[in-house]
Design a protein around this motif. Sequence first.
Motif, short mmCIF file in Angstrom:
data_model
loop_
_atom_site.label_atom_id
_atom_site.label_comp_id
_atom_site.label_asym_id
_atom_site.label_seq_id
_atom_site.Cartn_x
_atom_site.Cartn_y
_atom_site.Cartn_z
N VAL A 1 21.27 10.14 -5.70
CA VAL A 1 22.20 11.12 -5.14
C VAL A 1 21.56 12.51 -5.15
O VAL A 1 21.56 13.22 -4.13
N SER A 2 20.98 12.90 -6.27
CA SER A 2 20.36 14.23 -6.35
C SER A 2 19.17 14.33 -5.40
O SER A 2 18.92 15.40 -4.80
N LEU A 3 18.44 13.22 -5.22
CA LEU A 3 17.33 13.22 -4.29
C LEU A 3 17.79 13.55 -2.88
O LEU A 3 17.22 14.42 -2.20
N TRP A 4 18.83 12.85 -2.43
CA TRP A 4 19.26 13.06 -1.05
C TRP A 4 20.02 14.36 -0.86
O TRP A 4 20.07 14.90 0.24
N GLN A 5 20.55 14.89 -1.92
CA GLN A 5 21.10 16.24 -1.83
C GLN A 5 19.98 17.24 -1.59
O GLN A 5 20.12 18.18 -0.80
N LYS A 6 18.85 17.05 -2.27
CA LYS A 6 17.68 17.90 -2.04
C LYS A 6 17.14 17.72 -0.62
O LYS A 6 16.77 18.69 0.05
N MET A 7 17.09 16.46 -0.18
CA MET A 7 16.60 16.19 1.18
C MET A 7 17.51 16.82 2.22
O MET A 7 17.06 17.35 3.23
N LYS B 1 0.85 -1.19 0.00
CA LYS B 1 0.00 0.00 0.00
C LYS B 1 0.88 1.25 0.00
O LYS B 1 1.45 1.64 1.03
N ILE B 2 1.00 1.89 -1.17
CA ILE B 2 1.91 3.02 -1.35
C ILE B 2 1.16 4.33 -1.10
O ILE B 2 0.03 4.52 -1.56
N LEU B 3 1.80 5.24 -0.39
CA LEU B 3 1.21 6.54 -0.08
C LEU B 3 2.26 7.62 -0.22
O LEU B 3 3.35 7.52 0.35
N PHE B 4 1.93 8.64 -1.01
CA PHE B 4 2.80 9.81 -1.14
C PHE B 4 2.06 11.04 -0.62
O PHE B 4 0.83 11.14 -0.73
N TYR B 5 2.83 11.95 -0.02
CA TYR B 5 2.32 13.26 0.35
C TYR B 5 2.82 14.26 -0.68
O TYR B 5 3.98 14.21 -1.10
N SER B 6 1.95 15.18 -1.07
CA SER B 6 2.28 16.10 -2.17
C SER B 6 3.50 16.96 -1.86
O SER B 6 4.23 17.35 -2.77
N GLY B 7 3.75 17.23 -0.58
CA GLY B 7 4.87 18.10 -0.22
C GLY B 7 6.21 17.58 -0.69
O GLY B 7 7.06 18.38 -1.13
N ILE B 8 6.42 16.27 -0.63
CA ILE B 8 7.73 15.74 -1.00
C ILE B 8 7.97 15.88 -2.50
O ILE B 8 9.11 16.06 -2.95
N ALA C 1 19.37 19.47 1.86
CA ALA C 1 19.17 20.91 1.84
C ALA C 1 17.87 21.30 2.56
O ALA C 1 17.79 22.36 3.19
N ALA C 2 16.85 20.43 2.46
CA ALA C 2 15.56 20.73 3.08
C ALA C 2 15.50 20.34 4.54
O ALA C 2 14.52 20.65 5.23
N SER C 3 16.53 19.64 5.04
CA SER C 3 16.52 19.12 6.41
C SER C 3 17.72 19.58 7.20
O SER C 3 18.38 18.80 7.88
N GLN C 4 18.02 20.86 7.13
CA GLN C 4 19.14 21.40 7.90
C GLN C 4 18.87 21.21 9.39
O GLN C 4 17.73 21.31 9.85
N GLY C 5 19.93 20.97 10.15
CA GLY C 5 19.79 20.75 11.58
C GLY C 5 19.38 19.34 11.94
O GLY C 5 18.88 19.09 13.03
N GLU C 6 19.56 18.39 11.02
CA GLU C 6 19.21 17.01 11.30
C GLU C 6 20.08 16.45 12.43
O GLU C 6 21.20 16.89 12.64
N PRO C 7 19.56 15.48 13.20
CA PRO C 7 20.36 14.90 14.28
C PRO C 7 21.51 14.07 13.75
O PRO C 7 21.46 13.60 12.61
N PRO C 8 22.57 13.87 14.56
CA PRO C 8 23.67 13.01 14.14
C PRO C 8 23.17 11.61 13.83
O PRO C 8 22.20 11.14 14.42
N ALA C 9 23.84 10.93 12.91
CA ALA C 9 23.40 9.61 12.48
C ALA C 9 23.31 8.63 13.65
O ALA C 9 22.43 7.79 13.69
#
Length: 268
Positions: A222-228, A118-125, A230-238
């Motif tokens: 690669v380009s996807l996660w570069q965008k992610m 069951k696949i679900l996408f949110y328009s924001g992404i 940029a959109a997720s500054q301040g992410e917690p350490p891995a």
Amino acid sequence: MRLRFILCLPLVLLVGCQSVQTTQGGNVGVNRTQYMMGGLSAEEVNQMADEAYQETLAEAKKQGLLNTNAATVRRLNTIAAELIKEVPNFRADASSWDWEVNLIKDDQLNASCAPGGKILFYSGIIDRLELSDDEIAQIMGHEIAHALREHGREAISRAYVTQMGTQLAGALFGLGEAGNQAAQMAVQYGLTLPNSRSNESEADLIGLELAARAGYNPQAAVSLWQKMQAASQGEPPAFMSTHPSSAGRIQALQAAAPQVQPLYEAAK
């Protein structure tokens, strides 16, 4: 090592740890043996997931947010159809799953594939990151991989081990409240989070291969996660997160891309 044995002990005694191979390894070589809670079948997990999925859809429909953009829904269904054709390369029985794709109008950067397809996408992404079809395929392939690997059932099994293991550790060692809290922290960071990061990494790799086999460019991961990133500054350490850091993810995907590039070239 002793703590890990203690955590697994109640599961062995009460319901048994089952060793499972949910998928084939593919070119990316995802071959980790999984351990599932005995008595909890994939069918039961799929049914629970489907009920939750349908509730989410019903609420979105009630609010007038379900599948409001016909062009994007067609786009998602086209990409899903191509990816689903390739799931037998990892799991033959997944071809017969009751696959479904829906879109909810919401600004959040999120997508999922529930157990059973069951696949679900949110328009924001899609809208906020201005995703190409290749990038959407990477996200969708990643989420499909979670379902193929039954990471949901594995997470339920792990949560059971976590709860029972903490209680048993406290009883065995006579831990007080502070000791129990320490045991819970040890369980969380020594067991739950690393395994969750492992699941995310597996989904990245399988998703990369699914998309390549379906004719979607591996470099889009690669380009996807570069965008992610940029959109997720301040992410917690891995180390403190259930997801790999964006930088670590990009590096791993760059390293894996050559393994699936021939599949992409052949699909083109």
